[in-house]
Design a protein around this motif. Structure first.
Motif, short mmCIF file in Angstrom:
data_model
loop_
_atom_site.label_atom_id
_atom_site.label_comp_id
_atom_site.label_asym_id
_atom_site.label_seq_id
_atom_site.Cartn_x
_atom_site.Cartn_y
_atom_site.Cartn_z
N CYS A 192 56.57 81.67 70.02
CA CYS A 192 56.09 83.03 70.28
C CYS A 192 56.15 83.34 71.77
O CYS A 192 56.63 84.41 72.18
N LEU A 193 55.67 82.42 72.60
CA LEU A 193 55.70 82.63 74.05
C LEU A 193 57.13 82.76 74.56
O LEU A 193 57.42 83.59 75.43
N LEU A 194 58.03 81.94 74.01
CA LEU A 194 59.43 82.03 74.42
C LEU A 194 60.03 83.37 74.02
O LEU A 194 60.81 83.97 74.77
N ALA A 195 59.67 83.85 72.81
CA ALA A 195 60.20 85.14 72.34
C ALA A 195 59.67 86.31 73.15
O ALA A 195 60.29 87.38 73.16
N MET A 196 58.54 86.11 73.85
CA MET A 196 57.97 87.17 74.67
C MET A 196 58.23 86.94 76.15
O MET A 196 57.69 87.65 77.00
N ALA A 197 59.03 85.94 76.46
CA ALA A 197 59.32 85.62 77.86
C ALA A 197 60.10 86.74 78.53
O ALA A 197 60.88 87.44 77.88
N PRO A 198 59.90 86.92 79.84
CA PRO A 198 60.64 88.00 80.54
C PRO A 198 62.12 87.68 80.77
O PRO A 198 62.89 88.58 81.08
N ARG B 287 64.21 84.19 75.84
CA ARG B 287 63.79 85.11 74.78
C ARG B 287 64.80 85.20 73.65
O ARG B 287 64.42 85.19 72.47
N LEU B 288 66.08 85.27 73.97
CA LEU B 288 67.11 85.48 72.95
C LEU B 288 67.19 84.34 71.94
O LEU B 288 67.18 84.60 70.72
N PRO B 289 67.27 83.06 72.36
CA PRO B 289 67.31 81.98 71.35
C PRO B 289 66.07 81.94 70.47
O PRO B 289 66.18 81.68 69.26
N ALA B 290 64.90 82.21 71.06
CA ALA B 290 63.67 82.20 70.27
C ALA B 290 63.68 83.30 69.23
O ALA B 290 63.31 83.09 68.07
N LYS B 291 64.13 84.49 69.62
CA LYS B 291 64.19 85.60 68.67
C LYS B 291 65.22 85.34 67.58
O LYS B 291 65.00 85.69 66.40
N MET B 292 66.35 84.75 67.94
CA MET B 292 67.36 84.41 66.93
C MET B 292 66.82 83.38 65.95
O MET B 292 67.07 83.47 64.74
#
Length: 223
Positions: A43-49, A54-59
């Motif tokens: 979650c923190l990675l997906a919300m990273a600036p 952010r992109l790999p976490a969201k994928m």
């Protein structure tokens, strides 16, 4: 309907079901440990600036949320050993396959919990001079966890029920034990009714706790 139920076939045959239940609980517990811990990190990675984080976490999140759990389990059990030459015991493989799915859903639950933290609390952390680590651990995470608990528990119930899918890859969980017992006794209706009731009575108490927590949260918001 001419069928007559005969649950006496279960008498003396609960041993395999109990052993399968132990495996099911182990799978669900292991998957939930992964989901609760790694889910917050994702979650923190997906919300990273930074997009590179952010992109790999969201994928990762979208992949595991948008593909069937059954496909994920089959792929993990059969493709990972072939592609990466990694061979683990079935229980560990089952925990990892279910855990990866739960991580994705819990990451979204945490994200909603973090977004529900009032902006004033973020400003207070800045005013107090808290670093990113202390802010996350001592201020954001406790509130996000409290906000997300009902959803996290609901996800836990879901993964408990979805653990039955590992029976398709011959992991000896409750569902697999029930399938074998049904084959041996020629009484699938009685056996699978008993299996369904076991899942029901495991899930019901957690479901009631979720309802209680949701009511408490609603009441606190109304005050």
């Amino acid at each position: 309907m001419n069928y007559t139920f005969d649950f006496s076939v279960l008498v003396g045959n609960f041993g395999p079901l109990i052993e399968g239940l132990q495996t099911t609980l182990l799978l669900a517990l292991g998957a939930n440990v992964l989901g609760l811990t790694v889910g917050f990190v994702v979650c923190l990675l997906a919300m990273a600036p930074f997009w590179i984080l952010r992109l790999p976490a969201k994928m990762f999140i979208e992949f595991f949320r948008c593909t069937p759990v059954l496909i994920q389990i089959v792929w993990f059990f059969y493709c990972v050993p072939i592609l990466f030459n990694v061979f683990l015991d079935p229980i560990t493989m089952g925990i990892m396959a279910l855990g990866l799915n739960l991580i994705a859903f819990n990451a979204e639950a945490y994200r909603a919990g973090i977004q529900a933290v009032p902006k004033e609390h973020h400003d207070a952390c800045v005013a107090l001079g808290l670093g990113a680590w202390h802010k996350t651990v001592y201020v954001i995470f406790p509130q996000a966890l409290r906000n997300a608990i009902p959803v996290l528990m609901t996800n836990g119930i879901t993964i408990l029920q979805q653990s039955a899918l590992v029976a398709i890859v011959a992991v000896a969980d409750l569902m697999y034990a029930g399938k074998m017992l049904a084959t041996n006794t020629y009484r699938p209706l009685e056996v699978f009714t008993a299996v369904a009731l076991i899942y029901f009575f495991m899930s019901l108490p957690i479901s009631q706790v979720v309802t209680f927590l949701e009511r408490r949260q609603d009441a606190s918001v109304e005050r």
